[in-house]
Design an enzyme around this catalytic site. Structure first.
Site, PDB file in Angstrom:
ATOM      1  N   GLU A  17      -2.446  16.184  33.707  1.00 32.96           N
ATOM      2  CA  GLU A  17      -3.167  16.645  34.908  1.00 32.96           C
ATOM      3  C   GLU A  17      -4.497  17.242  34.478  1.00 32.96           C
ATOM      4  O   GLU A  17      -4.547  18.013  33.515  1.00 32.96           O
ATOM      5  CB  GLU A  17      -2.347  17.704  35.650  1.00 32.96           C
ATOM      6  CG  GLU A  17      -3.080  18.253  36.872  1.00 32.96           C
ATOM      7  CD  GLU A  17      -2.246  19.254  37.657  1.00 32.96           C
ATOM      8  OE1 GLU A  17      -1.186  18.876  38.173  1.00 32.96           O
ATOM      9  OE2 GLU A  17      -2.670  20.416  37.735  1.00 32.96           O
ATOM     10  N   THR A  48      -6.475  17.135  40.336  1.00 30.73           N
ATOM     11  CA  THR A  48      -6.199  18.113  41.391  1.00 30.73           C
ATOM     12  C   THR A  48      -7.261  18.057  42.493  1.00 30.73           C
ATOM     13  O   THR A  48      -8.373  17.546  42.311  1.00 30.73           O
ATOM     14  CB  THR A  48      -6.128  19.556  40.843  1.00 30.73           C
ATOM     15  OG1 THR A  48      -7.412  19.899  40.351  1.00 30.73           O
ATOM     16  CG2 THR A  48      -5.089  19.684  39.747  1.00 30.73           C
ATOM     17  N   TYR A  49      -6.876  18.640  43.622  1.00 33.21           N
ATOM     18  CA  TYR A  49      -7.722  18.657  44.815  1.00 33.21           C
ATOM     19  C   TYR A  49      -7.848  20.126  45.191  1.00 33.21           C
ATOM     20  O   TYR A  49      -6.829  20.813  45.326  1.00 33.21           O
ATOM     21  CB  TYR A  49      -6.987  17.878  45.896  1.00 33.21           C
ATOM     22  CG  TYR A  49      -7.754  17.604  47.153  1.00 33.21           C
ATOM     23  CD1 TYR A  49      -8.598  16.507  47.238  1.00 33.21           C
ATOM     24  CD2 TYR A  49      -7.586  18.409  48.272  1.00 33.21           C
ATOM     25  CE1 TYR A  49      -9.274  16.225  48.412  1.00 33.21           C
ATOM     26  CE2 TYR A  49      -8.265  18.129  49.444  1.00 33.21           C
ATOM     27  CZ  TYR A  49      -9.101  17.043  49.506  1.00 33.21           C
ATOM     28  OH  TYR A  49      -9.758  16.765  50.672  1.00 33.21           O
ATOM     29  N   ALA A  51      -7.850  23.798  46.547  1.00 36.68           N
ATOM     30  CA  ALA A  51      -7.180  24.419  47.682  1.00 36.68           C
ATOM     31  C   ALA A  51      -8.246  24.578  48.761  1.00 36.68           C
ATOM     32  O   ALA A  51      -9.355  25.011  48.486  1.00 36.68           O
ATOM     33  CB  ALA A  51      -6.612  25.765  47.267  1.00 36.68           C
ATOM     34  N   HIS A  78      -4.483  13.887  43.897  1.00 33.45           N
ATOM     35  CA  HIS A  78      -3.819  14.953  44.664  1.00 33.45           C
ATOM     36  C   HIS A  78      -4.527  15.059  46.024  1.00 33.45           C
ATOM     37  O   HIS A  78      -5.769  15.049  46.068  1.00 33.45           O
ATOM     38  CB  HIS A  78      -3.956  16.313  43.980  1.00 33.45           C
ATOM     39  CG  HIS A  78      -3.243  16.427  42.663  1.00 33.45           C
ATOM     40  ND1 HIS A  78      -2.754  17.629  42.186  1.00 33.45           N
ATOM     41  CD2 HIS A  78      -2.927  15.510  41.725  1.00 33.45           C
ATOM     42  CE1 HIS A  78      -2.182  17.440  41.006  1.00 33.45           C
ATOM     43  NE2 HIS A  78      -2.276  16.161  40.704  1.00 33.45           N
ATOM     44  N   ALA A 124       4.062  18.873  53.504  1.00 29.92           N
ATOM     45  CA  ALA A 124       3.744  17.683  52.694  1.00 29.92           C
ATOM     46  C   ALA A 124       4.529  16.473  53.204  1.00 29.92           C
ATOM     47  O   ALA A 124       4.034  15.345  53.156  1.00 29.92           O
ATOM     48  CB  ALA A 124       4.076  17.955  51.231  1.00 29.92           C
TER      49      ALA A 124
END
Ligand code: FAD
Length: 292
Positions: A17, A48-49, A51, A78, A124
């Site tokens: 990741e 990752t994306y 928050a 993500h 989700a």
């Protein structure tokens, strides 16, 4: 390539990741990490994306494109729904389709108490169902070996996880943990609950003290005595602490591979030195596990 195909081959999957560089930094700042880890031939790399991310922030897409088209490594994108409306998700998924990105990790994202969440997708599992309706994507989900911090009980969390899988998640990646027995207990509960998709173990090498403080606050992972003794003993010796953290993660991975885990997902924290050191030790084990 759809990531779920890898597991069908009975492989021990090994993935990484990374996170996109800060908005103020050029996209090229991620290259030193990718240059180092490309030689490990990971099965995929997830990106990752942020928050609170939304369609205005395309940094995850930029890194995913770099992976796919420059490095030839399959990206897992993500995508959180806490700050995205249905129209935002439509926009982002169109961009993914245009660029041949076909793997998404569907997440809710953490709720910021100061920003009301968008309510098109509450969980989700809602986003997963929507992506499945669109078609064309392999959708993965997150899972929590020590229970998600908002869940009233483990049973409730497993029931909700089952909804995510029933909605279409074809592979799960776990939250980090420092005691493998939590992962094995969780795996047993999941399998008894008829959650039969592959589950990768998320491992984070801890290499400095502030990192662990932040992580534990965010995800509530328990710290075994062996781990806290290590942190206390070496907290004022950064090099020694980093080496101890690397050795601890290697030890966890050796145990997981020996137990026949479906896959290892290494949270690299964009640290090529750490990823290299870990791969040097566990690469031969993964190769051996895949020569059955
Ligand atoms: P959900 O699956 O929606 O679960 C959240 C809570 O709601 C849980 O308590 C669950 O039991 C409950 N729940 C779920 N479904 C239902 C339902 N149908 N009915 C009632 N209750 C339900 N965050 C980011 O912002 N960006 C990232 O890139 C990112 N990557 C991550 C990668 C991994 C592998 C993991 C493990 C986490 C990641 N996170 C990321 C953090 C994640 O967004 C948070 O843990 C968030 O709090 C929960 O997201 P989720 O997708 O697991 O949510």
């Amino acid at each position: 390539m759809k990531i779920n195909e890898l597991f069908k081959k009975g492989k021990t999957v090994f993935s990484y990741e990374v996170f996109p560089p800060k908005k103020t930094a050029p996209i090229d700042t991620i290259r030193s990490t990718l240059d180092a880890i490309k030689d490990h031939s990971p099965d995929f790399i997830s990106v990752t994306y942020g928050a609170g991310g939304n369609r205005a922030d395309m940094s995850t897409l930029e890194v995913a494109l770099l992976l796919k088209h420059t490095y030839g490594i399959e990206p897992l994108f993500h995508l959180t729904c806490v700050s995205n409306t249905r129209e935002d998700i439509d926009y982002i998924t169109e961009k993914l389709k245009e660029n041949d990105i076909e793997n998404i990790l569907a997440l809710r994202g953490d709720i910021n108490p100061d920003i009301p969440p968008k309510d098109d997708f509450r969980h989700a599992s809602d986003l997963t169902a929507y992506l499945m309706e669109k078609g064309g994507f392999s959708v993965a989900g997150a899972c929590y070996p020590e229970c998600h911090v908002e869940s009233a009980s483990f049973l409730e969390d497993i029931r909700n996880l089952k909804k995510k899988v029933e909605a279409g998640a074809d592979h799960l990646i776990s939250q980090l943990f420092f005691d493998n027995s939590f992962f094995y207990d969780f795996l047993e509960k999941a399998r008894l609950s008829d959650i039969n998709v592959p589950i990768e173990a998320g491992i984070m090498p801890v290499v400095n003290k502030s990192q662990i403080e932040r992580m534990v606050t965010m995800c509530g992972a328990s710290l075994p005595r062996k781990f806290t003794s290590m942190m206390q003993r070496f907290e004022s010796h950064p090099d020694a602490l980093r080496e101890a953290g690397i050795a601890y993660a290697i030890d966890q991975i050796i145990d997981l591979i020996s137990h026949g885990v479906d896959g290892i997902h290494l949270y690299t924290m964009n640290n090529p030195y750490v990823a290299n050191r870990i791969y040097e030790s566990v690469g031969p084990l993964i190769k051996a596990a895949n020569q059955r």
